[in-house]
Design a protein around this motif. Structure first.
Motif, PDB file in Angstrom:
ATOM      1  N   PRO A   1      -2.246 -11.670  14.026  1.00 31.93           N
ATOM      2  CA  PRO A   1      -2.822 -10.331  13.847  1.00 31.93           C
ATOM      3  C   PRO A   1      -2.632  -9.478  15.109  1.00 31.93           C
ATOM      4  O   PRO A   1      -2.377 -10.004  16.180  1.00 31.93           O
ATOM      5  N   VAL A   2      -2.741  -8.172  14.929  1.00 31.98           N
ATOM      6  CA  VAL A   2      -2.744  -7.265  16.073  1.00 31.98           C
ATOM      7  C   VAL A   2      -4.201  -7.000  16.449  1.00 31.98           C
ATOM      8  O   VAL A   2      -5.085  -7.047  15.595  1.00 31.98           O
ATOM      9  N   LYS A   3      -4.443  -6.724  17.734  1.00 29.93           N
ATOM     10  CA  LYS A   3      -5.825  -6.567  18.208  1.00 29.93           C
ATOM     11  C   LYS A   3      -6.425  -5.213  17.856  1.00 29.93           C
ATOM     12  O   LYS A   3      -7.611  -5.108  17.574  1.00 29.93           O
ATOM     13  N   ASP A   4      -5.591  -4.180  17.920  1.00 30.43           N
ATOM     14  CA  ASP A   4      -6.098  -2.851  17.587  1.00 30.43           C
ATOM     15  C   ASP A   4      -4.941  -1.963  17.154  1.00 30.43           C
ATOM     16  O   ASP A   4      -3.768  -2.303  17.334  1.00 30.43           O
ATOM     17  N   LEU A   5      -5.284  -0.823  16.569  1.00 22.57           N
ATOM     18  CA  LEU A   5      -4.261   0.074  16.040  1.00 22.57           C
ATOM     19  C   LEU A   5      -3.414   0.709  17.134  1.00 22.57           C
ATOM     20  O   LEU A   5      -2.313   1.190  16.855  1.00 22.57           O
ATOM     21  N   ALA A   6      -3.880   0.715  18.367  1.00 27.79           N
ATOM     22  CA  ALA A   6      -3.069   1.239  19.469  1.00 27.79           C
ATOM     23  C   ALA A   6      -1.778   0.429  19.618  1.00 27.79           C
ATOM     24  O   ALA A   6      -0.762   0.953  20.069  1.00 27.79           O
ATOM     25  N   GLN A   7      -1.803  -0.828  19.212  1.00 30.26           N
ATOM     26  CA  GLN A   7      -0.609  -1.678  19.256  1.00 30.26           C
ATOM     27  C   GLN A   7       0.375  -1.356  18.130  1.00 30.26           C
ATOM     28  O   GLN A   7       1.453  -1.920  18.080  1.00 30.26           O
TER      29      GLN A   7
ATOM     30  N   HIS B   1       0.856  -1.192   0.000  1.00 27.04           N
ATOM     31  CA  HIS B   1       0.000   0.000   0.000  1.00 27.04           C
ATOM     32  C   HIS B   1       0.892   1.242   0.000  1.00 27.04           C
ATOM     33  O   HIS B   1       0.958   1.966   0.993  1.00 27.04           O
ATOM     34  N   PRO B   2       1.592   1.511  -1.097  1.00 27.26           N
ATOM     35  CA  PRO B   2       2.609   2.563  -1.115  1.00 27.26           C
ATOM     36  C   PRO B   2       2.109   3.981  -0.852  1.00 27.26           C
ATOM     37  O   PRO B   2       2.878   4.836  -0.446  1.00 27.26           O
ATOM     38  N   ARG B   3       0.850   4.235  -1.053  1.00 29.09           N
ATOM     39  CA  ARG B   3       0.336   5.599  -0.862  1.00 29.09           C
ATOM     40  C   ARG B   3      -0.339   5.794   0.493  1.00 29.09           C
ATOM     41  O   ARG B   3      -0.841   6.869   0.785  1.00 29.09           O
ATOM     42  N   ILE B   4      -0.337   4.755   1.320  1.00 25.24           N
ATOM     43  CA  ILE B   4      -1.030   4.832   2.612  1.00 25.24           C
ATOM     44  C   ILE B   4       0.005   4.831   3.732  1.00 25.24           C
ATOM     45  O   ILE B   4       0.737   3.869   3.908  1.00 25.24           O
ATOM     46  N   VAL B   5       0.063   5.929   4.490  1.00 26.95           N
ATOM     47  CA  VAL B   5       1.040   6.062   5.577  1.00 26.95           C
ATOM     48  C   VAL B   5       0.603   5.281   6.813  1.00 26.95           C
ATOM     49  O   VAL B   5       1.432   4.706   7.512  1.00 26.95           O
ATOM     50  N   HIS B   6      -0.689   5.247   7.076  1.00 22.67           N
ATOM     51  CA  HIS B   6      -1.230   4.513   8.223  1.00 22.67           C
ATOM     52  C   HIS B   6      -2.304   3.542   7.747  1.00 22.67           C
ATOM     53  O   HIS B   6      -3.488   3.883   7.740  1.00 22.67           O
ATOM     54  N   PRO B   7      -1.900   2.340   7.339  1.00 23.27           N
ATOM     55  CA  PRO B   7      -2.910   1.367   6.908  1.00 23.27           C
ATOM     56  C   PRO B   7      -3.891   1.084   8.052  1.00 23.27           C
ATOM     57  O   PRO B   7      -3.533   1.163   9.222  1.00 23.27           O
ATOM     58  N   ASP B   8      -5.106   0.722   7.698  1.00 26.81           N
ATOM     59  CA  ASP B   8      -6.079   0.410   8.748  1.00 26.81           C
ATOM     60  C   ASP B   8      -5.814  -0.998   9.293  1.00 26.81           C
ATOM     61  O   ASP B   8      -4.973  -1.741   8.786  1.00 26.81           O
ATOM     62  N   LEU B   9      -6.559  -1.349  10.329  1.00 24.35           N
ATOM     63  CA  LEU B   9      -6.357  -2.623  11.018  1.00 24.35           C
ATOM     64  C   LEU B   9      -6.551  -3.814  10.083  1.00 24.35           C
ATOM     65  O   LEU B   9      -5.788  -4.781  10.132  1.00 24.35           O
ATOM     66  N   VAL B  10      -7.531  -3.731   9.201  1.00 28.40           N
ATOM     67  CA  VAL B  10      -7.785  -4.823   8.257  1.00 28.40           C
ATOM     68  C   VAL B  10      -6.580  -5.014   7.333  1.00 28.40           C
ATOM     69  O   VAL B  10      -6.128  -6.145   7.108  1.00 28.40           O
ATOM     70  N   MET B  11      -6.028  -3.922   6.799  1.00 33.16           N
ATOM     71  CA  MET B  11      -4.856  -4.007   5.908  1.00 33.16           C
ATOM     72  C   MET B  11      -3.654  -4.599   6.638  1.00 33.16           C
ATOM     73  O   MET B  11      -2.978  -5.490   6.113  1.00 33.16           O
ATOM     74  N   VAL B  12      -3.382  -4.082   7.826  1.00 30.71           N
ATOM     75  CA  VAL B  12      -2.232  -4.562   8.596  1.00 30.71           C
ATOM     76  C   VAL B  12      -2.366  -6.052   8.869  1.00 30.71           C
ATOM     77  O   VAL B  12      -1.433  -6.830   8.642  1.00 30.71           O
ATOM     78  N   ASN B  13      -3.522  -6.478   9.328  1.00 34.45           N
ATOM     79  CA  ASN B  13      -3.707  -7.889   9.674  1.00 34.45           C
ATOM     80  C   ASN B  13      -3.731  -8.796   8.455  1.00 34.45           C
ATOM     81  O   ASN B  13      -3.249  -9.926   8.509  1.00 34.45           O
ATOM     82  N   GLN B  14      -4.258  -8.296   7.335  1.00 28.85           N
ATOM     83  CA  GLN B  14      -4.225  -9.104   6.115  1.00 28.85           C
ATOM     84  C   GLN B  14      -2.770  -9.355   5.700  1.00 28.85           C
ATOM     85  O   GLN B  14      -2.391 -10.467   5.363  1.00 28.85           O
ATOM     86  N   ILE B  15      -1.951  -8.332   5.751  1.00 25.30           N
ATOM     87  CA  ILE B  15      -0.529  -8.468   5.409  1.00 25.30           C
ATOM     88  C   ILE B  15       0.163  -9.401   6.392  1.00 25.30           C
ATOM     89  O   ILE B  15       0.925 -10.285   5.998  1.00 25.30           O
ATOM     90  N   ARG B  16      -0.080  -9.193   7.674  1.00 25.64           N
ATOM     91  CA  ARG B  16       0.576 -10.030   8.686  1.00 25.64           C
ATOM     92  C   ARG B  16       0.195 -11.505   8.530  1.00 25.64           C
ATOM     93  O   ARG B  16       1.040 -12.381   8.677  1.00 25.64           O
ATOM     94  N   LYS B  17      -1.076 -11.783   8.244  1.00 26.63           N
ATOM     95  CA  LYS B  17      -1.524 -13.179   8.134  1.00 26.63           C
ATOM     96  C   LYS B  17      -1.139 -13.818   6.804  1.00 26.63           C
ATOM     97  O   LYS B  17      -0.614 -14.922   6.770  1.00 26.63           O
TER      98      LYS B  17
END
Length: 173
Positions: A154-160, A131-147
């Motif tokens: 996955p991370v539980k929330d963006l605070a992490q 996601h080259p144009r997104i500085v702060h991906p949302d939780l769904v994006m982060v967890n999709q990449i991680r999984k």
């Protein structure tokens, strides 16, 4: 970036400029192979202005590097810390790869460096590539990449993700 033959230096773990070069050419398909080289430990990433070539020049100017025996005698069975022109601190150890007897990495918490856990760096790199144009991906994006790409939990929330955002910002600037 030509690394002198006698230096063992993992630029993907330790040099922001090199990491950025890898991000520029990586694709979601090539990420798993690239990121496997990071392992699972912590590392310090140098983000200062010294290019790898200048870094190696300055290091070699401060140490006896002509022969493995001269270097190892200088180490005297220990490690040495040196300071470069930008005040960054670097650790020199005995290399464990034949011919690469100078093992080099940034000192822990050195000026011009950031301490990062491998899963955070992997996630940051993957988020930037996917996601080259997104500085702060949302939780769904982060967890999709991680999984799917990284096989991480996955991370539980963006605070992490505060450290993730710091690493992404450092890599993007």
């Amino acid at each position: 970036m030509p690394i002198p033959a006698n230096i063992l230096f993992n630029a993907l773990k330790h040099h922001k400029g090199y990491i950025r070069q890898q991000i520029a050419t990586a694709t979601p398909t090539t990420l798993p192979g690239l990121l496997k080289k990071l392992g699972n430990s912590q590392m310090d990433i140098y983000y200062g202005y010294l290019t790898p070539e200048r870094l190696f020049e300055e290091v070699l100017a401060q140490i006896p590097a002509e022969t493995a025996s001269a270097y190892l005698a200088w180490l005297n069975g220990e490690y040495k810390e040196i300071i470069l022109s930008d005040n960054s601190k670097w650790i020199l150890l005995e290399g464990n790869v034949p011919g690469q007897y100078i093992h080099l990495h940034p000192a822990r918490y050195s000026p011009e460096s950031m301490r990062v856990k491998a899963p955070i760096l992997k996630t940051a790199i993957a988020c930037i590539v996917c996601h080259p144009r997104i500085v702060h991906p949302d939780l769904v994006m982060v967890n999709q990449i991680r999984k799917t790409i990284l096989q991480l939990s996955p991370v539980k929330d963006l605070a992490q993700c505060q450290h993730l955002w710091q690493v992404m910002k450092m890599l993007l600037v």
